[in-house]
Design a protein around this motif. Structure first.
Motif, PDB file in Angstrom:
ATOM      1  N   LYS A 160       6.498  -4.686   6.043  1.00 19.41           N
ATOM      2  CA  LYS A 160       7.047  -3.974   4.888  1.00 19.41           C
ATOM      3  C   LYS A 160       8.056  -4.843   4.135  1.00 19.41           C
ATOM      4  O   LYS A 160       8.862  -4.346   3.349  1.00 19.41           O
ATOM      5  N   ASN A 196       0.841  -1.204   0.000  1.00 18.00           N
ATOM      6  CA  ASN A 196       0.000   0.000   0.000  1.00 18.00           C
ATOM      7  C   ASN A 196       0.875   1.253   0.000  1.00 18.00           C
ATOM      8  O   ASN A 196       2.108   1.171  -0.126  1.00 18.00           O
ATOM      9  N   SER A 197       0.240   2.407   0.205  1.00 16.96           N
ATOM     10  CA  SER A 197       0.963   3.679   0.129  1.00 16.96           C
ATOM     11  C   SER A 197       2.034   3.817   1.215  1.00 16.96           C
ATOM     12  O   SER A 197       2.962   4.608   1.080  1.00 16.96           O
ATOM     13  N   ARG A 198       1.894   3.059   2.288  1.00 15.80           N
ATOM     14  CA  ARG A 198       2.884   3.106   3.375  1.00 15.80           C
ATOM     15  C   ARG A 198       3.968   2.050   3.194  1.00 15.80           C
ATOM     16  O   ARG A 198       4.786   1.840   4.075  1.00 15.80           O
ATOM     17  N   GLU A 252       3.415  -1.189   3.015  1.00 20.47           N
ATOM     18  CA  GLU A 252       3.069  -2.394   3.765  1.00 20.47           C
ATOM     19  C   GLU A 252       2.423  -3.433   2.845  1.00 20.47           C
ATOM     20  O   GLU A 252       1.499  -3.116   2.088  1.00 20.47           O
TER      21      GLU A 252
END
Length: 624
Positions: free
Chosen positions: A376, A352-354, A356
């Motif tokens: 991550k 995702n955007s983070r 993860e």
């Protein structure tokens, strides 16, 4: 014969007659006294025996406060046949003043008894001080003529106010403190007609035999005409011996502080119950075992019934992720994993955007095992598995053990058997039959069982079993037996209770490696809010659903088990929150990090404030 001789003879006769008259008077007087003593006073039998009732032993905190004690009770009675009705009102008023029993209550009792005169018990519940005062009143009443003599069986008898021992009463000076651990009692009638007590739950039950090991005092000898016992070489004088005194490892001040913490957090979390225990990791001495659900043993109410059990040893539940260090310790102890090894997270997909990856999913048989944490990366170290509580990482490790190895390992850690704590009714929990491989059972099913048991599902344990297991990581691989009672004190001296020796569970190297990971879990993982500067703190969170009749409820049990150490002291601490709030605005309270960990930290703060542990100024948090 001269006149002088005649005069002398007359004088002699007068003296003889006077002597005979005096002798006759003395004979009459002696006969009268003897007759009065025989008929009016009715001399008691020559030999008399007086017993002094012994009472149950005390339960005392380590700082010498009486948690439970017994006091003697006395009975006051009269025979209303001997009561002078003209002085009835005087008796009632005086007895009411001395006994603190209401005038109206006494008058009703006496008036009812006078309809069929005879023996009347005015009270069974008189304390020793009041009993002494009432005995003095009894002498005064005789002098005032409140009681009259009656002629019975040819003699005259006077019976006044009688004060005698009726039994004992159990006193809990600090009411709810240390309940339900201290337990409660019930009354029974002894073979000599005295009210005694025996333990039903808790320490009162576990140590009932020695608490009630009493010997009544005895005074035996000849009585004089005033009914006093006179002693000689044939008399018997036996000192009263009360029951043994239990001296606990638990200090009152610490216990009360912990209970106040639990009361506050129970209200905040709207939990069913919170349980906390602090145990010396090296000796097994339990210095606190507290519950938010307590009761007053002297006044048990209907609503107290659910609180009567010691749920720390009687409540069986799925412990959840707090079991993971045990499973990992067994793998390390068998050398089935390398410290630098990587394990696939089964989290394939797009980050995702983070950055993860999706939560991992691992299939065994027809079941999918999932992780709560998003990583991550696709591969996990042993530290990652512990710190972020990975189910998938741990189940891969668990498959490297045979079913029998897991079973025997969990048993060494103390599961499926009693911890040995000095409390009755301890439960042992269950582990499913995952060890049938050797008998040719279904391999896939066995792997499912091994997986779920490795992260604390599909099995049950008690709070105290988990606490004992965690002492292994803070004690060089040895487990200790938890003990609440320090020693027993009798008239003959103090006796330390036998404590089972420490048990070797895993190697020191394996224990130290898990300890390092638990410390890192507090510094970098789910137990971060437990950190305190200057102290070595480690632990593991666990959140598990409550199972009932084969299905899971939308209710949770959140726990944090760990340890705190300074240079000289070492304590294993457990916190379990049963059914914290999991709905509405504060739905996240059901996570152990939000419920059990804050309680743990407050407990540690209390240990610091009361000087059980001392932070070092040159240590910054737990960083290793």
């Amino acid at each position: 014969m001269t006149s002088n001789n005649i005069e002398n003879i007359n004088k002699t006769k007068k003296i003889v007659i006077l002597f005979l008259l005096i002798l006759l008077f003395l004979i009459i007087l002696i006969f009268s006294i003897a007759n009065t003593m025989t008929n009016d006073r009715r001399l008691p039998s020559l030999q008399s025996t007086k017993k002094e009732l012994a009472v149950r032993g005390d339960i005392v905190s380590s700082d010498n406060f009486k948690i439970a004690s017994s006091k003697k009770l006395y009975k006051a009675s009269i025979d209303t046949r001997y009561l002078d009705l003209n002085k009835k009102e005087l008796f009632i008023k005086l007895f009411s003043i001395y006994s603190d029993i209401s005038y109206g209550k006494l008058k009703t009792k006496i008036d009812e008894s006078l309809k069929d005169p005879g023996n009347l018990v005015l009270s069974y519940n008189i304390d020793s001080r009041t009993a002494k005062n009432l005995k003095e009143l009894g002498f005064k009443l005789r002098r005032l003529g409140v009681f009259k003599q009656l002629k019975i069986d040819g003699g005259r008898i006077l019976r006044g106010l009688n004060i005698s021992e009726s039994g004992e009463k159990r006193i809990y000076s600090y009411e709810t403190t240390l309940t339900p651990v201290v337990g409660y009692i019930t009354k029974y009638e002894s073979n000599i007609g005295k009210t005694k007590v025996r333990g039903i739950k808790g320490l009162e039950k576990k140590y009932d035999d020695i608490l009630n090991k009493t010997e009544d005092g005895v005074l035996q000898g000849n009585r004089d005409v005033l009914s006093y016992i006179s002693f000689d070489k044939n008399s018997i004088i036996k000192k009263r011996e009360d029951g043994a005194k239990l001296v606990l490892n638990v200090p009152l001040k610490l216990q009360k502080n912990i209970e106040m913490i639990l009361d506050k957090h129970k209200e905040k979390l709207t939990a069913d119950e919170i349980i906390v225990s602090i145990m010396n990791s090296k000796t097994g001495e339990v210095i606190s075992l507290a519950s938010s659900n307590r009761f007053n043993p002297e006044s048990i109410k209907q609503e107290d019934i659910p609180s009567l059990n010691v749920n720390a040893v009687e409540y069986q539940f799925e412990p959840g992720s707090v079991i993971k260090p045990i499973a990992l310790a067994l793998v390390l102890d068998k050398n089935r994993a390398k410290t630098n090894e990587l394990f696939y997270a089964y989290n394939k997909g797009t980050p995702n955007s983070r950055g993860e990856y999706p939560r991992g999913r691992y299939k065994i048989d027809r079941f999918y095992i999932k992780d709560d944490h998003r990583f991550k990366k696709n591969y996990l170290t042993l530290d990652d598995i512990m710190i972020f509580s990975s189910n998938i990482g741990l189940l891969q490790l668990a498959q490297r053990l045979k079913g029998a190895e897991i079973f025997e390992g969990y048993k060494r850690f103390g599961f499926t058997r009693k911890t040995g704590i000095d409390l009755p009714y301890e439960k042992v929990g269950q582990i499913p039959p995952v060890f049938r491989l050797a008998a040719g059972e279904n391999k896939n099913q066995d792997n499912v069982f091994k997986a779920t048991v490795s992260y604390g599902q599909g099995m049950t344990s008690t709070f105290m079993q988990v606490l004992k297991a965690y002492s292994v990581f803070n004690n060089d691989g040895f487990s200790v037996t938890p003990r609440i009672v320090s020693y027993v004190e009798m008239d003959s001296g103090k006796y330390k209770l036998d404590t089972p020796p420490k048990e070797k569970v895993i190697s020191k190297e394996s224990a130290d490696e898990i300890k390092r990971m638990l410390i890192k879990t507090v510094t970098d993982g789910t137990g971060k809010s437990a950190q305190m500067e200057g102290l070595e703190i480690g632990g593991k969170t666990g959140t598990a659903q409550i199972a009932r009749r084969g299905s899971y409820l939308k209710k949770y049990i959140s726990s944090f088990f760990g340890f705190v150490n300074d240079d000289n002291n070492s304590y294993t601490i457990g916190v379990t929150v049963i059914n914290p709030n999991s709905t509405g605005k504060y739905w996240y309270y059901y996570y152990a990090a939000q419920s059990a960990v804050p309680v743990f930290k407050e407990v540690v703060k209390n240990l610091v404030s009361l000087n059980y542990i001392t932070p070092k100024n040159d240590i910054i948090s737990n960083k290793n």
